[in-house]
Structures are given as C-alpha cells and as structure tokens.
Design a protein around this motif. Structure first.
Motif, mmCIF file in Angstrom:
data_model
loop_
_atom_site.group_PDB
_atom_site.id
_atom_site.type_symbol
_atom_site.label_atom_id
_atom_site.label_comp_id
_atom_site.label_asym_id
_atom_site.label_seq_id
_atom_site.Cartn_x
_atom_site.Cartn_y
_atom_site.Cartn_z
ATOM 1 N N LEU A 1 -5.197 0.480 10.015
ATOM 2 C CA LEU A 1 -4.150 1.484 10.188
ATOM 3 C C LEU A 1 -2.880 0.835 10.714
ATOM 4 N N SER A 2 -3.039 -0.090 11.658
ATOM 5 C CA SER A 2 -1.889 -0.772 12.246
ATOM 6 C C SER A 2 -1.256 -1.751 11.266
ATOM 7 N N ALA A 3 -2.094 -2.482 10.524
ATOM 8 C CA ALA A 3 -1.581 -3.492 9.592
ATOM 9 C C ALA A 3 -0.959 -2.876 8.348
ATOM 10 N N GLU A 4 -1.371 -1.638 8.013
ATOM 11 C CA GLU A 4 -0.917 -0.969 6.788
ATOM 12 C C GLU A 4 -1.198 -1.826 5.560
ATOM 13 N N ALA A 5 -2.342 -2.505 5.596
ATOM 14 C CA ALA A 5 -2.763 -3.360 4.487
ATOM 15 C C ALA A 5 -4.285 -3.390 4.465
ATOM 16 N N PRO A 6 -4.883 -3.561 3.284
ATOM 17 C CA PRO A 6 -6.349 -3.635 3.209
ATOM 18 C C PRO A 6 -6.882 -4.819 4.016
ATOM 19 N N LEU A 7 -7.973 -4.602 4.719
ATOM 20 C CA LEU A 7 -8.598 -5.655 5.520
ATOM 21 C C LEU A 7 -10.086 -5.720 5.208
ATOM 22 N N ILE B 1 -9.125 0.386 3.742
ATOM 23 C CA ILE B 1 -7.918 0.538 2.926
ATOM 24 C C ILE B 1 -7.055 1.656 3.512
ATOM 25 N N PRO B 2 -5.799 1.361 3.885
ATOM 26 C CA PRO B 2 -4.922 2.404 4.426
ATOM 27 C C PRO B 2 -4.664 3.505 3.401
ATOM 28 N N VAL B 3 -4.536 4.716 3.891
ATOM 29 C CA VAL B 3 -4.259 5.882 3.045
ATOM 30 C C VAL B 3 -2.878 6.420 3.418
ATOM 31 N N TRP B 4 -1.990 6.452 2.433
ATOM 32 C CA TRP B 4 -0.622 6.932 2.648
ATOM 33 C C TRP B 4 -0.549 8.428 2.387
ATOM 34 N N THR B 5 0.064 9.142 3.310
ATOM 35 C CA THR B 5 0.266 10.577 3.134
ATOM 36 C C THR B 5 1.762 10.881 3.174
ATOM 37 N N ALA C 1 3.664 7.763 5.079
ATOM 38 C CA ALA C 1 3.197 7.041 6.265
ATOM 39 C C ALA C 1 1.685 6.908 6.190
ATOM 40 N N VAL C 2 1.166 5.828 6.757
ATOM 41 C CA VAL C 2 -0.282 5.631 6.807
ATOM 42 C C VAL C 2 -0.831 6.448 7.969
ATOM 43 N N THR C 3 -1.628 7.465 7.657
ATOM 44 C CA THR C 3 -2.210 8.315 8.699
ATOM 45 C C THR C 3 -3.730 8.394 8.594
ATOM 46 N N ALA C 4 -4.311 7.634 7.680
ATOM 47 C CA ALA C 4 -5.764 7.648 7.516
ATOM 48 C C ALA C 4 -6.212 6.310 6.936
ATOM 49 N N VAL C 5 -7.513 6.062 6.995
ATOM 50 C CA VAL C 5 -8.085 4.823 6.459
ATOM 51 C C VAL C 5 -9.395 5.157 5.754
ATOM 52 N N HIS C 6 -9.562 4.612 4.568
ATOM 53 C CA HIS C 6 -10.787 4.773 3.783
ATOM 54 C C HIS C 6 -11.596 3.487 3.929
#
Length: 478
Positions: free
Chosen positions: A395-401, A419-423, A431-436
C-alpha cells in the motif's frame, strides 16, 4: 505513510500556499534517483574513480563523506581536463540506454499539461532531462500526436525568465544540462559554484524570486546542500507576499532511516526548515509526493476531499453493509482463486482483499477460503515501509511486491504477491486504498514466470476490484 494517510490538514497547507494563482515545482536529486540515476554523493564517487585520483571505491566513498563533495568534484575536474564533460555524462548515465522518467516526473508533467498555460513553472537542480521526456511522452499519449505540447530544457542567463509560446513547457535547469550527447552550463565542481556565487544577481535567483511572488513554490527531493541555492533562497525569502508559501516535501525514504529514528529527529528537522522560512511537509515515501502533486490541481475545487477522507468514505460504505459485502467479496475471491488455479495448471491459490480504514491501518476485509461475521475479528496492520505484513508495505509502495516465507515464519504458502488497488471517487485523482494479495503454493520463481505470461488476466483482476470499491461509495448514501 500512504495515500490514505494524506489528511485534510496536510492538503490544507497546499491549498493556502498560493498555488491557485501560480505553482512552481523545484526538483532535487531525489526525483531522479527513482529512475536509477546516482545521487550527489554517488556521482562524486564515480567521478573521483574515473579521474584516477583514487582507485579504491571504499576510499573514494570515505573522501566524499568526510570532505567537501564540491572540493572532491573539483579535484576530479582538474584531473580529467578536456574529458571532464564526457566523464560527467558517463558517471551520470553509466551504461543506461536512456533512463526513463519516474512516477514523480510523470505526475509533474501531467499537472503541467492539465493546467492552463503559464500557471506552472518547472525548475530542476538535476542535470538530466527526464522531466522533459515525461512531458513529451504524456503529451503524445494524451493528445495522440507529438509536438502539440513541447518540452524545452533551458539553462543560462539568456533563457532565464523570458516567456515562451503558450503550448511550450520550459524546464529551467539551475545547474545546467547533461544530455546523452552534450553538456550545457554545468555547475558541479567548486570553481563552478564560485563563479555563480560571485555573480551579483544571477538569472536563477531572479527566477526564484519571481516564482514566489507569483504564487506557491514547492521543493521536492532536495537536501538544500548546494551553496548557491542557499544564497538564492536567502534573498527569495526576504520579501514575498505573506499568502505565498515556500513548501519543502521531506521524504523519510531519502533519509534512509527507520520510523522510530526519523520520528526522533523530526522536531529538529522541521524547525531547521522553518528557521529559514520554508514550511516542511513530512511524508514517508516518494509515492506520497507523487500523490500530493496529483492532488494540487483539485485542492481549490468545491467539494474537494483529501485522500484520507476518500479512503474513509470507502471504508465506511463497507462497514455500513458489512454482511452484504463480506459475503459477496468472499465469493468473488473464491471464484478468482479457482480461475487462477486453472490458469496456473493446478497450483493451489488463496486470494484476499485488504482495505485501508483511513486511520493509518490496512484491514484484511475478505479471504477466498472463509467468511467473517463481525468486523471485530478482522486483522488490521499499520501501513508503511516497515509494516510486518506484505499488504501494508505494498500500500505504501504503490507497486506490486513479492514475498517468500522465511524458514521460521510458519507460512504454509510458497510465495505471495501483493498488488495495489487504485480507486477513484467522483472526479478526484485515483489513489491506492486497497491491496489484493495472492498466495501461491508453488515457489516464487515458478510463479513469477507464470504470471508474466498471464499478466493481462492479473491486471484485469486489479482493475475490477478498483472499479468495484469505487462504485460502493457512489451507491452508499452519504
């Protein structure tokens, strides 16, 4: 920090800065480090080694750390003679076949393209032309043809403050330009700085004074170590409208400190900047700076909501109808896990969805192999680079880890991908507010290769979750 932690108070500082009249963005080396270019110290080390003055890298690093880096660069300049400019290009770019712009470059370019011509001034302390590249690439992508919005690099007295035709974006290089094939007005070694400092009123100082008189001035990714910059800002801050602010974005990531260490020095750090008239805004990662730049075009519009407020809207909409969304999301995740298992030829998969609560935590909302019956049993973790959970870091990196379990973790899965989820709420910036999160039973090497082949299907999953979460707010009564 992450996008959901950008509070109304933080964004209010920018709203009250004069950015609605005119905005000047000044970039330091931190913006280009993300593209793989060296920071100032590393550049000095490379030049010292290339000059032959020092042959051992450890000793070169010691010299740069313990001595004045400008003096170190001067020694390299004198040793290299006529090869100086070519050596600077090699030290800067190395074997790069043209480094690409970072997300921060693209965010700034997008802001410039979206705003009215003449409302944004772009300034950089960096030698590279990555910001110009970002403007050209975005212009081509957004308008379908190159050249409609031209980007021009300028460095020198004759180009200091002249107006350009409306559809050109000038990037002012205060310390010169080092391109792939040429160099112009380079300010790097001690003698270069002495020449600038001896000038009565250099064009750089005039430009900065005019910028703050017109509106807000925001510094990103600069350490403020350059002696000429210090002198210029001494004059810049003397006389400017009180409702125009000079703001410096301080990114913890650039200090290479942990959260506790950074928090300990934060009061002293903030007071230092305020002592010279600049207002510090503290963020954790360069992704926070990217989000802030994306917000700037919206902060003065009626009904604006900060990223934190938007994250809370999404969270509140879900908790208000907990059972409904718990059941539907668990079924959706179970279906995804089944499809991924089939796509990966029988590899066992578990999927989960984590949602930011807008209070500094990320909450595991739903999992493919279970259904929760109360919000009280949901797992929540702090976000940020030091988060103990992969989803919090993503969520912080806004990039897949990716992550593979350690021998002592007790994790039954072979590896995990977050994987960050953009809403997007209303017409405000995404903005990234969730993570899958996807857990695989197979090892990480095998799964990386498999997902590269099936990347389109994975990207479709994330887009679907982003649309789904955003839609929840539009259907939930305020």
């Amino acid at each position: 920090m992450s996008a959901p932690d950008l509070t109304p108070a933080i964004m209010a500082q920018f709203a009250a800065s004069g950015a609605d009249k005119h905005l000047t963005l000044l970039l330091g080396a931190g913006a280009s480090v993300a593209s793989g270019l060296p920071d100032w110290n590393e550049l000095a080390v490379r030049l010292l080694l290339r000059s032959g003055a020092v042959r051992d890298r450890r000793l070169a690093e010691l010299l740069v750390r313990e001595q004045d880096p400008l003096l170190v660069a001067e020694a390299a300049k004198q040793s290299l003679g006529s090869e100086w400019e070519a050596s600077v290009r090699q030290a800067l770019y190395g074997n790069f076949q043209g480094p690409g712009p970072s997300t921060l470059h693209f965010a700034i370019a997008r802001h410039c393209l979206d705003e009215q011509p003449g409302k944004t001034t772009l300034i950089t302390l960096n030698f590279d032309t990555l910001l110009e590249q970002a403007v050209r690439l975005l212009s081509t992508r957004l308008r379908g043809r190159a050249g409609e919005f031209a980007a021009q690099a300028e460095s020198g007295h004759e180009h200091g403050v002249k107006a350009l035709p409306q559809r050109q974006a000038r990037v002012h290089h205060l310390h010169g330009v080092v391109g792939p094939t040429g160099t112009k007005n380079l300010i790097l070694a001690l003698s270069d700085y002495n020449e600038v400092l001896s000038a009565g009123m250099p064009w750089q100082q005039v430009l900065l004074i005019q910028s703050l008189r017109r509106g807000a001035l925001i510094l990103v990714g600069t350490s403020y170590r350059d002696p000429d910059v210090r002198k210029w800002f001494h004059h810049v801050m003397r006389d400017h409208p009180r409702n125009h602010s000079a703001i410096v974005l301080l990114v913890r990531e650039s200090f290479r400190l942990g959260r506790d260490e950074f928090d300990e020095i934060l009061p002293a750090l903030a007071s230092q900047w305020r002592a010279i008239g600049l207002e510090p805004v503290i963020t954790s990662d360069f992704s926070d700076a990217v989000q802030i730049v994306q917000e700037l075009a919206h902060i003065h519009r009626p009904g604006y909501l900060s990223p934190q407020e938007r994250a809370r809207l999404i969270w509140d909409a879900h908790t208000a109808r907990f059972n409904e969304y718990q059941d539907s999301y668990a079924r959706r995740l179970e279906s995804e896990a089944h499809d991924l298992c089939h796509m990966l030829h029988g590899t066992n998969v578990r999927t989960s969805l984590w949602i930011a609560d807008g209070n500094g935590y990320l909450v595991r909302w739903a999992v493919s192999d279970r259904i929760y019956r109360s919000p009280d049993v949901l797992t929540s973790v702090p976000t940020g680079q030091e988060s103990s959970v992969l989803a919090g870091r993503a969520l912080s990196a806004e990039a897949p880890l990716w992550e593979e379990p350690t021998a002592h973790s007790g994790h039954q899965w072979g590896c995990s991908l977050a994987i960050p989820v953009w809403t997007q709420i209303r017409e405000l910036p995404p903005a990234v507010t969730a993570v899958h999160v996807i857990d695989f039973l197979a090892p990480i090497g095998q799964m990386r290769a498999a997902l590269e082949i099936n990347a389109l299907g994975i990207n479709g999953l994330e887009t679907g979750w982003g649309d789904r979460l955003s839609h929840v707010v539009s259907t939930h009564p305020a």
